[in-house]
Scaffold this active site. Structure first.
Site, PDB file in Angstrom:
ATOM      1  CB  ALA A  34      44.465  49.625  46.083  1.00 42.41           C
ATOM      2  CE1 TYR A  35      38.627  51.131  39.887  1.00 44.82           C
ATOM      3  CE2 TYR A  35      40.146  50.513  38.138  1.00 44.82           C
ATOM      4  CZ  TYR A  35      38.876  50.872  38.546  1.00 44.82           C
ATOM      5  OH  TYR A  35      37.858  50.976  37.631  1.00 44.82           O
TER       6      TYR A  35
END
Length: 248
Positions: A155-156
């Site tokens: 996600a990052y």
């Protein structure tokens, strides 16, 4: 930090009260740039950063704002222009990192990262595109994790890949403006953002994976920022610069 105050440029640094942002602010102030340190939370830490710059003859101020709030950020740009006369450099280091395997990720964490890392970068980039003076530079921040495929970082990394896309396209949209737009993509760097929550054994193992045998430092990354912000970096445009000691 040196006191070679030779520039009359003005820099706005988001996330400027700590980590890479603070060191980048000190580096730019040492060349004579007036610097505005934008922060969202810790007033004391921001004041300490300004005091450190002022003690060696630099010019600095603090501004509290949420980078994802376009109204607050427009007011922040207004404040810098009113205080220093204009803006030549925007360094957008502000971001958050919440880690989890995809299968276990709390979608609220995904939304938080999207708001800060993507929307925040877009808001700052949009204002920089409108406000930077000719000869200016916008420097956004990604991460080398976009190339490392490290489990837990999906996600990052996705949020930072979006930063790279926005940056590279904006550089082309500003054709004829004499404004450079680049992204710095650090590798593992010994800042609170990276170190928090990691056991020492893991930190040492990650450092050992680097050909240079160590983690990066905020100073390493600030050197790249200073290059892109200064005259030596004027022919570097529309790029993602991986500053990671060779880890990726």
């Amino acid at each position: 930090m040196t006191t070679n105050l030779t520039s009359d440029r003005v820099a706005l640094i988001t996330g400027g009260s700590g980590g890479i942002g603070r060191v980048a602010a000190e580096k730019l102030a040492a060349t004579g740039d007036a610097v505005a340190l934008l922060f969202s939370g810790n007033q004391q830490r921001a004041d300490e950063a300004v005091a450190a710059i002022s003690q060696v003859g630099g010019r600095a101020t603090t501004i509290r704002a949420d980078i994802a709030d376009e109204t607050q950020m427009a007011a922040a740009f207004d404040q810098v222009e009113q205080e220093f006369g204009g803006i030549d450099v925007v360094v957008n280091t502000a971001g958050i990192m919440l880690l989890s395997p995809v299968a276990q990720l709390d979608l609220a964490d995904l939304d938080r990262m999207h708001r800060t890392n993507i929307r925040g970068t877009f808001v700052v980039s949009q204002l920089a595109a409108r406000r930077l003076r000719s000869g200016g530079a916008l420097i956004n921040f990604s991460t080398s994790v976009t190339r490392l495929q490290t489990p837990g970082y999906a996600a990052y990394a996705a949020s930072k890949a979006a930063v790279e896309a926005v940056t590279l396209i904006l550089a082309r949209e500003l054709q004829g403006r004499d404004i450079t737009v680049n992204t710095v993509a650090p590798g593992p760097t010994a800042t609170p953002l990276f170190l928090e929550g990691k056991p020492q054994e893991l930190i040492e193992r990650i450092a050992g994976m680097n050909p240079m045998g160590r983690l990066g430092t905020a100073e390493d990354i600030a050197e790249a920022v200073a290059f892109l912000a200064g005259p030596a970096g004027r022919w570097t445009n529309g790029q993602t610069l991986f500053v990671n000691g060779g880890v990726a």
